[in-house]
Motif scaffolding. Structure first.
Motif, PDB file in Angstrom:
ATOM      1  N   THR A  21       0.831  -1.209   0.000  1.00 24.00           N
ATOM      2  CA  THR A  21       0.000   0.000   0.000  1.00 24.00           C
ATOM      3  C   THR A  21       0.862   1.255   0.000  1.00 24.00           C
ATOM      4  N   ALA A  22       2.014   1.196   0.644  1.00 16.52           N
ATOM      5  CA  ALA A  22       2.908   2.360   0.663  1.00 16.52           C
ATOM      6  C   ALA A  22       3.393   2.708  -0.740  1.00 16.52           C
ATOM      7  N   LEU A  23       3.503   1.709  -1.617  1.00 16.04           N
ATOM      8  CA  LEU A  23       3.892   1.986  -3.001  1.00 16.04           C
ATOM      9  C   LEU A  23       2.751   2.661  -3.741  1.00 16.04           C
ATOM     10  N   TRP A  24       1.517   2.164  -3.527  1.00 16.70           N
ATOM     11  CA  TRP A  24       0.354   2.809  -4.154  1.00 16.70           C
ATOM     12  C   TRP A  24       0.254   4.268  -3.733  1.00 16.70           C
ATOM     13  N   ALA A  25       0.545   4.541  -2.459  1.00 24.16           N
ATOM     14  CA  ALA A  25       0.419   5.896  -1.925  1.00 24.16           C
ATOM     15  C   ALA A  25       1.638   6.765  -2.217  1.00 24.16           C
ATOM     16  N   ASN A  26       2.665   6.193  -2.838  1.00 24.34           N
ATOM     17  CA  ASN A  26       3.919   6.911  -3.077  1.00 24.34           C
ATOM     18  C   ASN A  26       4.605   7.310  -1.773  1.00 24.34           C
ATOM     19  N   ALA A  27       4.456   6.468  -0.761  1.00 28.10           N
ATOM     20  CA  ALA A  27       5.038   6.761   0.542  1.00 28.10           C
ATOM     21  C   ALA A  27       6.346   6.020   0.786  1.00 28.10           C
ATOM     22  N   ALA A  28       6.714   5.125  -0.100  1.00 29.45           N
ATOM     23  CA  ALA A  28       7.953   4.358   0.057  1.00 29.45           C
ATOM     24  C   ALA A  28       9.115   5.082  -0.613  1.00 29.45           C
ATOM     25  N   SER A  29      10.324   4.762  -0.187  1.00 35.01           N
ATOM     26  CA  SER A  29      11.504   5.230  -0.914  1.00 35.01           C
ATOM     27  C   SER A  29      11.692   4.346  -2.141  1.00 35.01           C
ATOM     28  N   GLN A  30      12.504   4.788  -3.080  1.00 32.87           N
ATOM     29  CA  GLN A  30      12.758   3.963  -4.261  1.00 32.87           C
ATOM     30  C   GLN A  30      13.437   2.659  -3.878  1.00 32.87           C
ATOM     31  N   GLU A  31      14.347   2.723  -2.933  1.00 28.84           N
ATOM     32  CA  GLU A  31      15.042   1.513  -2.487  1.00 28.84           C
ATOM     33  C   GLU A  31      14.056   0.523  -1.877  1.00 28.84           C
ATOM     34  N   GLN A  32      13.116   1.020  -1.074  1.00 26.49           N
ATOM     35  CA  GLN A  32      12.109   0.149  -0.479  1.00 26.49           C
ATOM     36  C   GLN A  32      11.199  -0.445  -1.551  1.00 26.49           C
ATOM     37  N   ALA A  33      10.821   0.378  -2.514  1.00 25.61           N
ATOM     38  CA  ALA A  33       9.976  -0.104  -3.610  1.00 25.61           C
ATOM     39  C   ALA A  33      10.688  -1.184  -4.421  1.00 25.61           C
ATOM     40  N   ASP A  34      11.976  -1.019  -4.631  1.00 21.61           N
ATOM     41  CA  ASP A  34      12.756  -2.033  -5.345  1.00 21.61           C
ATOM     42  C   ASP A  34      12.665  -3.382  -4.634  1.00 21.61           C
ATOM     43  N   ALA A  35      12.768  -3.346  -3.310  1.00 25.54           N
ATOM     44  CA  ALA A  35      12.732  -4.585  -2.530  1.00 25.54           C
ATOM     45  C   ALA A  35      11.341  -5.221  -2.575  1.00 25.54           C
ATOM     46  N   VAL A  36      10.304  -4.414  -2.434  1.00 26.28           N
ATOM     47  CA  VAL A  36       8.933  -4.936  -2.485  1.00 26.28           C
ATOM     48  C   VAL A  36       8.650  -5.524  -3.859  1.00 26.28           C
ATOM     49  N   LYS A  37       9.127  -4.859  -4.903  1.00 25.92           N
ATOM     50  CA  LYS A  37       8.910  -5.344  -6.271  1.00 25.92           C
ATOM     51  C   LYS A  37       9.461  -6.747  -6.463  1.00 25.92           C
ATOM     52  N   ILE A  38      10.606  -7.034  -5.887  1.00 24.03           N
ATOM     53  CA  ILE A  38      11.215  -8.355  -6.032  1.00 24.03           C
ATOM     54  C   ILE A  38      10.270  -9.435  -5.514  1.00 24.03           C
TER      55      ILE A  38
END
Length: 676
Positions: free
Chosen positions: A551-568
């Motif tokens: 949900t933090a990715l949908w809200a644009n609340a994550a850092s790019q590094e965090q989003a990279d990890a979630v994407k994996i």
């Protein structure tokens, strides 16, 4: 803007325009120049299977067609020997819905005083209307049903002489046996009145004035009309079926029926649906230009249409049921409504606005929004025990973006502010700026309901804490709730700027910045590469990878590094990239149970949409496009004709689960395919 970025945007826009030109210009010209051209309506032809002859009042073995917000619906008869008329009506004027009869208008025919046996040739549905065709050696009979408005459906019976001689035709209408108790019929001239001891709605069957109507008893009527037909000649009769609540005027409706022109109504309905389908079909992302995705959009549009209801009883604005087909979903729910409104905004902004008003009509003085509301509270009380996740500002911004209606923003902005503030006043137990789900009555079950994810594993060990009178929190802070609140602050900032409330806009933007940092620091586990809920002190992760984690990715609340990890993890087949990607919890968890789990494994399309949009927010467009295709192709019945869109899906097998004809699933399919 850099030169490379500018060039890429120009090229992308050029590609979109070229695709729309090649796909859309001819069809658009045809649809606007000829109201009978079904360029876009063709996509809705037999999109859903309405063939059913109900065996009893509660038969849910088929789907039901409704339009214009009516609280009643019909099927296409699948009995080719006993009945000719449309199945039903299926009445939602009684809570949870019942079939009144197998066929309220069941015509039979005599030619030169001899009974004529007809064979069903076809049964066809469109978003605009239903059709059935029958033939014999002497007759061709076409039946067409279209909704005039939310009170009345019109049925035209067109009879054509197929012989080479003039014939005398007698049309006899009667009703199949009534399937429910408490019903009685009465007659005044050429109108049959239907009353029920279990509902305050009344029904009326209005025949042409030339018809002879008689009562056999209080549950059986007959109506006859006689015509002469030359070889090849056709004549038509129009009968109106009305089901109307006491707050509306039957007298006014009857006057309108007496003067109605069937062809005009049918043409209006065809044009309306054609325009709506055109708006969402032409607005597809270029990656989904294939006709099969146009058919998905037509099915989603029709799903929302079937669940549309006009104001009645306690409901003061029109809106959508989650599912008319499931007996406990005949009301409006708050976060369902926010999602419905966004989907609707792409083709019916007016209905989207009223869907929002329908829930805010019940906003409490302190800003609280009720969980769900119903027409008849003598049967089902509104649920004030909890609210639902704060997505209303998201919906308002999406609606505003479609028509730039500043008055609509003025109407809702103060209400949204009160709702946003309510969360921090009533659901922040330790006043640290991070909120918890909770309840108004102190029960744990209502607190879980407030999340919308009733039995998610993250709540298995939750306990309830008292904040104040009528305000309780779970003993954990939820990442999805705070991500929604972060997004809401930015949406409120945007709305405030539209209204020139500069101080509010800057305040919300600053608050969002603080909250974003807290979300990144408290809820993300760098070892696991995932966002989790935490204990209320923020020191302990509540493990178990679930859909709240993106949900933090949908809200644009994550850092790019965090989003990279979630994407994996999102793209890992053993975890979330299943046959239908992005289900509610990781497939390798020991409590993963899609078939029985509800929120412990099934794929809910709203959560799948949040994941796809989250990927797009952080630049993973190829993965988002790939996942969207796999979601649509993997979920049984989304592609192709006949089967309905389901409440949720088994992520491994693709099987549709729980309620049929589910609104928020349909709304999110529209969102997944639209080119924003």
């Amino acid at each position: 803007m850099g030169v490379k970025l500018y060039f890429k945007k120009v090229m992308k826009l050029t590609l979109v325009i070229l695709l729309l030109i090649s796909f859309g210009c001819n069809t658009q010209k045809q649809s606007t120049s000829n109201a009978d051209s079904f360029t876009f309506l063709d996509y809705s032809k037999n999109s859903l299977d309405y063939q059913i002859t109900p065996e009893n009042s509660s038969d849910r073995s088929g789907l039901m067609f409704s339009d214009q917000g009516a609280w009643f619906a019909y099927g296409l008869s699948d009995d080719t020997t006993e009945t000719i008329g449309f199945s039903g009506p299926f009445l939602m004027t009684q809570q949870n819905g019942v079939w009144l009869t197998q066929s309220l208008l069941n015509p039979s025919f005599k030619v030169n005083t001899t009974s004529e046996v007809l064979k069903q040739e076809s049964a066809t549905s469109y978003a605009s209307h239903l059709e059935m065709s029958y033939t014999s050696d002497k007759l061709a009979v076409d039946e067409t049903l279209v909704f005039k408005n939310g009170h009345t459906a019109l049925v035209e019976t067109q009879i054509k002489n197929m012989s080479d001689k003039a014939i005398a035709v007698e049309v006899l209408w009667n009703n199949a046996p009534v399937l429910i108790d408490g019903i009685s019929f009465s007659q005044v001239d050429h109108v049959i009145k239907i009353t029920s001891s279990k509902s305050d709605a009344s029904g009326y069957i209005t025949f042409p004035k030339t018809t002879t109507v008689a009562m056999a008893d209080s549950l059986q009527f007959t109506a006859t009309n006689k015509i002469s037909l030359k070889p090849g000649e056709s004549k038509a009769f129009v009968v109106a079926q009305t089901f109307i609540f006491p707050e509306y005027s039957w007298g006014e409706e009857r006057k309108a029926i007496e003067n109605v022109n069937f062809e005009t109504v049918l043409k209006e309905r065809k044009g309306e649906k054609n325009r709506q389908l055109q708006s969402i079909i032409e607005n597809r992302k270029p990656e989904y230009i294939d006709d099969k995705y146009a058919e998905v959009l037509a099915k989603a549009h029709l799903t929302l249409q079937n669940n549309w209801r006009i104001p009645a009883g306690e409901l003061k604005h029109e809106g959508l049921f989650p599912s008319y087909h499931y007996e406990w979903f005949h009301g409006f729910w708050s976060w369902d409504s926010w999602k419905h409104a966004v989907g609707l905004s792409y083709y019916d902004v007016s209905l989207a606005k009223d869907q929002m008003r329908a829930m805010f009509d019940f906003q409490s003085d302190n800003g609280f929004i009720v969980d769900c509301v119903f027409r008849d509270t003598t049967i089902e009380a509104h649920n004030y025990r909890d609210t639902k996740p704060p997505l209303s500002a998201w919906a308002i911004v999406n609606i505003y973006e479609k028509d730039k209606d500043i008055d609509f923003v003025k109407e809702f902005y103060p209400k949204l502010k009160k709702y946003h503030e309510w969360w921090y006043e009533n659901r922040d137990h330790d006043q640290d700026g991070l909120c918890e789900y909770g309840s108004t009555d102190g029960t744990l079950i209502a607190a879980k309901w407030e999340s919308g994810m009733d039995n998610a594993i993250r709540f298995d060990d939750s306990k309830i804490l008292k904040n104040s009178e009528d305000a309780y929190s779970l003993d954990q802070e939820s990442v999805d709730l705070n991500a929604y609140l972060y997004a809401e602050k930015l949406f409120l900032s945007q709305l405030a700027a539209i209204l020139d409330h500069t101080e509010d806009s800057e305040t919300y933007k600053a608050e969002a910045g603080v909250l974003k940092e807290k979300i990144q620091q408290q809820f993300f586990d760098p070892e696991d590469g995932w966002f989790y809920d935490t204990s209320i002190d923020g020191k302990t992760f509540i493990k178990g990878e679930g859909s709240e984690g993106w949900t933090a990715l949908w809200a644009n609340a994550a850092s790019q590094e965090q989003a990279d990890a979630v994407k994996i993890k999102l793209m890992e087949p053993k975890k979330f990239y299943t046959k239908i990607p992005f289900q509610t919890m990781s497939a390798d968890h020991d409590r993963f149970d899609p078939l029985k789990g509800y929120w412990r494994g099934p794929n809910w399309l709203d959560q799948a949409y949040f994941a796809v949009q989250g990927l797009r927010n952080y630049g993973f467009h190829e993965e988002a496009n790939q996942a969207t295709i796999q979601i649509i192709e993997g979920a049984d019945g989304i592609l192709g004709k006949g089967k309905s869109i389901r409440e949720n899906y088994h992520p491994i097998t693709g099987e549709g689960l729980n309620a049929q004809n589910f609104s928020w699933s349909a709304a999110h399919l529209i969102m997944l395919l639209q080119n924003d």
